[in-house]
Scaffold this motif. Structure first.
Motif, PDB file in Angstrom:
ATOM      1  N   PHE A 107      53.045  27.929  68.565  1.00  0.00           N
ATOM      2  CA  PHE A 107      53.490  28.150  69.942  1.00  0.00           C
ATOM      3  C   PHE A 107      54.962  28.523  70.109  1.00  0.00           C
ATOM      4  N   VAL A 108      55.754  28.395  69.068  1.00  0.00           N
ATOM      5  CA  VAL A 108      57.184  28.701  69.210  1.00  0.00           C
ATOM      6  C   VAL A 108      57.584  29.894  68.334  1.00  0.00           C
ATOM      7  N   ILE A 109      57.419  29.751  67.029  1.00  0.00           N
ATOM      8  CA  ILE A 109      57.822  30.822  66.102  1.00  0.00           C
ATOM      9  C   ILE A 109      57.030  32.108  66.375  1.00  0.00           C
ATOM     10  N   LYS A 110      55.762  31.961  66.688  1.00  0.00           N
ATOM     11  CA  LYS A 110      54.891  33.116  66.944  1.00  0.00           C
ATOM     12  C   LYS A 110      55.402  33.988  68.082  1.00  0.00           C
ATOM     13  N   TYR A 111      56.092  33.365  69.055  1.00  0.00           N
ATOM     14  CA  TYR A 111      56.530  34.110  70.240  1.00  0.00           C
ATOM     15  C   TYR A 111      58.050  34.252  70.339  1.00  0.00           C
ATOM     16  N   ARG A 112      58.737  34.075  69.212  1.00  0.00           N
ATOM     17  CA  ARG A 112      60.200  34.112  69.280  1.00  0.00           C
ATOM     18  C   ARG A 112      60.733  35.502  69.611  1.00  0.00           C
ATOM     19  N   ASP A 113      59.990  36.550  69.274  1.00  0.00           N
ATOM     20  CA  ASP A 113      60.451  37.895  69.635  1.00  0.00           C
ATOM     21  C   ASP A 113      60.298  38.134  71.130  1.00  0.00           C
ATOM     22  N   ASP A 114      59.240  37.576  71.723  1.00  0.00           N
ATOM     23  CA  ASP A 114      59.018  37.735  73.164  1.00  0.00           C
ATOM     24  C   ASP A 114      59.966  36.857  73.973  1.00  0.00           C
ATOM     25  N   ILE A 115      60.199  35.632  73.482  1.00  0.00           N
ATOM     26  CA  ILE A 115      61.064  34.673  74.206  1.00  0.00           C
ATOM     27  C   ILE A 115      62.003  34.022  73.197  1.00  0.00           C
ATOM     28  N   PRO A 116      63.156  34.617  72.940  1.00  0.00           N
ATOM     29  CA  PRO A 116      64.092  34.085  71.951  1.00  0.00           C
ATOM     30  C   PRO A 116      64.579  32.664  72.263  1.00  0.00           C
ATOM     31  N   GLN A 117      64.561  32.299  73.553  1.00  0.00           N
ATOM     32  CA  GLN A 117      65.102  30.984  73.941  1.00  0.00           C
ATOM     33  C   GLN A 117      64.082  29.854  73.820  1.00  0.00           C
ATOM     34  N   LEU A 118      62.859  30.164  73.397  1.00  0.00           N
ATOM     35  CA  LEU A 118      61.785  29.174  73.390  1.00  0.00           C
ATOM     36  C   LEU A 118      62.121  27.956  72.536  1.00  0.00           C
ATOM     37  N   LEU A 119      62.703  28.172  71.365  1.00  0.00           N
ATOM     38  CA  LEU A 119      63.055  27.061  70.492  1.00  0.00           C
ATOM     39  C   LEU A 119      64.111  26.169  71.140  1.00  0.00           C
ATOM     40  N   ILE A 120      65.045  26.788  71.854  1.00  0.00           N
ATOM     41  CA  ILE A 120      66.100  26.013  72.520  1.00  0.00           C
ATOM     42  C   ILE A 120      65.495  25.149  73.628  1.00  0.00           C
ATOM     43  N   VAL A 121      64.508  25.707  74.334  1.00  0.00           N
ATOM     44  CA  VAL A 121      63.806  24.932  75.370  1.00  0.00           C
ATOM     45  C   VAL A 121      63.072  23.765  74.726  1.00  0.00           C
ATOM     46  N   TYR A 122      62.389  24.063  73.620  1.00  0.00           N
ATOM     47  CA  TYR A 122      61.622  23.028  72.915  1.00  0.00           C
ATOM     48  C   TYR A 122      62.526  21.890  72.441  1.00  0.00           C
ATOM     49  N   GLN A 123      63.712  22.241  72.001  1.00  0.00           N
ATOM     50  CA  GLN A 123      64.666  21.230  71.525  1.00  0.00           C
ATOM     51  C   GLN A 123      65.367  20.498  72.665  1.00  0.00           C
ATOM     52  N   GLY A 124      65.061  20.888  73.892  1.00  0.00           N
ATOM     53  CA  GLY A 124      65.619  20.201  75.065  1.00  0.00           C
ATOM     54  C   GLY A 124      67.031  20.605  75.395  1.00  0.00           C
ATOM     55  N   LYS A 125      67.485  21.722  74.832  1.00  0.00           N
ATOM     56  CA  LYS A 125      68.875  22.156  75.060  1.00  0.00           C
ATOM     57  C   LYS A 125      68.986  23.149  76.214  1.00  0.00           C
ATOM     58  N   LYS A 126      67.820  23.581  76.707  1.00  0.00           N
ATOM     59  CA  LYS A 126      67.840  24.517  77.843  1.00  0.00           C
ATOM     60  C   LYS A 126      66.685  24.181  78.764  1.00  0.00           C
ATOM     61  N   ASP A 127      66.927  24.149  80.052  1.00  0.00           N
ATOM     62  CA  ASP A 127      65.886  23.876  81.028  1.00  0.00           C
ATOM     63  C   ASP A 127      64.979  25.088  81.143  1.00  0.00           C
ATOM     64  N   LEU A 128      63.672  24.840  81.285  1.00  0.00           N
ATOM     65  CA  LEU A 128      62.737  25.969  81.343  1.00  0.00           C
ATOM     66  C   LEU A 128      62.990  26.858  82.555  1.00  0.00           C
ATOM     67  N   LEU A 129      63.651  26.309  83.605  1.00  0.00           N
ATOM     68  CA  LEU A 129      63.966  27.118  84.781  1.00  0.00           C
ATOM     69  C   LEU A 129      64.998  28.190  84.470  1.00  0.00           C
ATOM     70  N   GLU A 130      65.762  27.966  83.393  1.00  0.00           N
ATOM     71  CA  GLU A 130      66.792  28.929  83.002  1.00  0.00           C
ATOM     72  C   GLU A 130      66.196  30.130  82.282  1.00  0.00           C
ATOM     73  N   VAL A 131      64.954  29.999  81.849  1.00  0.00           N
ATOM     74  CA  VAL A 131      64.324  31.095  81.120  1.00  0.00           C
ATOM     75  C   VAL A 131      63.796  32.101  82.146  1.00  0.00           C
ATOM     76  N   GLY A 132      64.245  33.290  82.071  1.00  0.00           N
ATOM     77  CA  GLY A 132      63.879  34.293  83.066  1.00  0.00           C
ATOM     78  C   GLY A 132      62.406  34.629  83.051  1.00  0.00           C
ATOM     79  N   SER A 133      61.897  35.020  84.166  1.00  0.00           N
ATOM     80  CA  SER A 133      60.493  35.387  84.273  1.00  0.00           C
ATOM     81  C   SER A 133      60.272  36.793  83.790  1.00  0.00           C
TER      82      SER A 133
END
Length: 317
Positions: free
Chosen positions: A291-317
């Motif tokens: 669920f994370v590495i597989k989509y890192r090209d589509d959503i580079p910030q996904l790992l940062i969200v998973y690690q709790g360092k970025k709020d999911l609201l900050e990830v653009g739609s």
């Protein structure tokens, strides 16, 4: 505690130190049993130490076991400790498993063989419970396996009435749960699940899938339910089908994973029909890969969200 003649206490202390007991462990024993210092080191203490060594208890484990339950020093070798060991070995078959049980619960050597140990195990064998399940129960839950026979029988009957299969390990898991929890506490837990939308049949079904769900604290259940049901919008019935998820850490597992799934669903990268088990049960590596590495090209910030360092609201739609 003052002694008129320090010779006996000194000899007791010397014996313990010679056998690897630390000052902290010795203090623990004396605090619990002050009269221990008046024991006969050669006739009372040393034979117990030698016995436990002879059955395979290591020099490092011995002080830990005996200091955590100094009552072992006061029990008769011939009437209690040796019969207990012999019975446990007859049940577990392997000496190493007996030592493991002793390490898990030193009290295992204090139970009554005739009144509780033997009839409890005999009942399980009579019902066809496999040797592997009996070994599992005794090794991991000796306090419950050797509880008072009348109470043990009652728990077994309850489990049978619920429809558990004696041939499966979950049968003995359910028994140990019912022996740990009082009837009022069990009713209180069932009432809590009912407030979250479970029917009695759903609660029984969840118990049959994962008996320990009745041992989770009310606080843990409430927090997990509140997040998954109220914040994430999942039906509580989904948790009844996967009750093991209640034992995962809310902060370290449930919230980070749902944050990732929310983003993936919002971006139409995964379907919105994933099961709770497919999200929460995989180990860390599997979840990251799927669920994370597989989509890192589509959503580079996904790992940062998973690690709790970025709020999911900050990830653009």
């Amino acid at each position: 505690m003052n002694f008129e003649n320090p010779k006996r206490p000194d000899s007791v202390l010397n014996l313990l130190k010679e056998n690897g007991f630390t000052n902290t462990q010795i203090s623990k024993i004396v605090r619990v049993r002050p009269l221990f210092l008046l024991s006969d080191p050669e006739k009372t203490l040393l034979p117990k130490i030698e016995f436990f060594r002879s059955v395979g208890v290591s020099s490092s484990d011995l002080p830990v076991i005996l200091s955590s339950n100094p009552s072992l020093f006061s029990r008769s070798l011939k009437k209690q400790l040796i019969p207990c060991y012999d019975f446990l070995k007859s049940v577990l078959l392997v000496e190493e498993k007996v030592v493991t049980t002793l390490k898990h619960s030193p009290r295992a050597f204090l139970y009554n063989v005739t009144n509780n140990m033997a009839p409890n195990i005999a009942l399980l064998r009579q019902l066809g419970v496999p040797q592997s399940s009996i070994s599992f129960l005794v090794s991991n839950y000796p306090c419950e396996a050797f509880s008072k026979h009348t109470r043990f029988v009652e728990a077994v009957h309850q489990v049978m009435e619920m429809g558990f299969d004696p041939l499966k390990t979950v049968f003995v898991l359910a028994i140990q749960v019912l022996l740990k929890i009082s009837k009022p506490k069990l009713e209180s837990k069932l009432e809590l699940y009912k407030r979250w939308g479970w029917s009695k049949n759903m609660a029984v079904s969840a118990f049959k899938r994962h008996p320990n769900c009745m041992l989770a604290s009310e606080e843990k259940i409430t927090k997990a339910m509140d997040f998954i049901v109220n914040k994430m919008g999942w039906p509580s019935a989904n948790i009844a089908v996967n009750p093991a998820v209640l034992f995962f850490s809310l902060e370290k597992r449930i919230m980070p994973r749902f944050s990732v799934i929310q983003i993936l669903v919002a971006k139409d990268l995964v379907k919105n029909d994933l099961s709770l088990s497919s999200i929460l049960k995989p180990n860390e590596r599997s979840f990251l890969e799927k669920f994370v590495i597989k989509y890192r090209d589509d959503i580079p910030q996904l790992l940062i969200v998973y690690q709790g360092k970025k709020d999911l609201l900050e990830v653009g739609s």
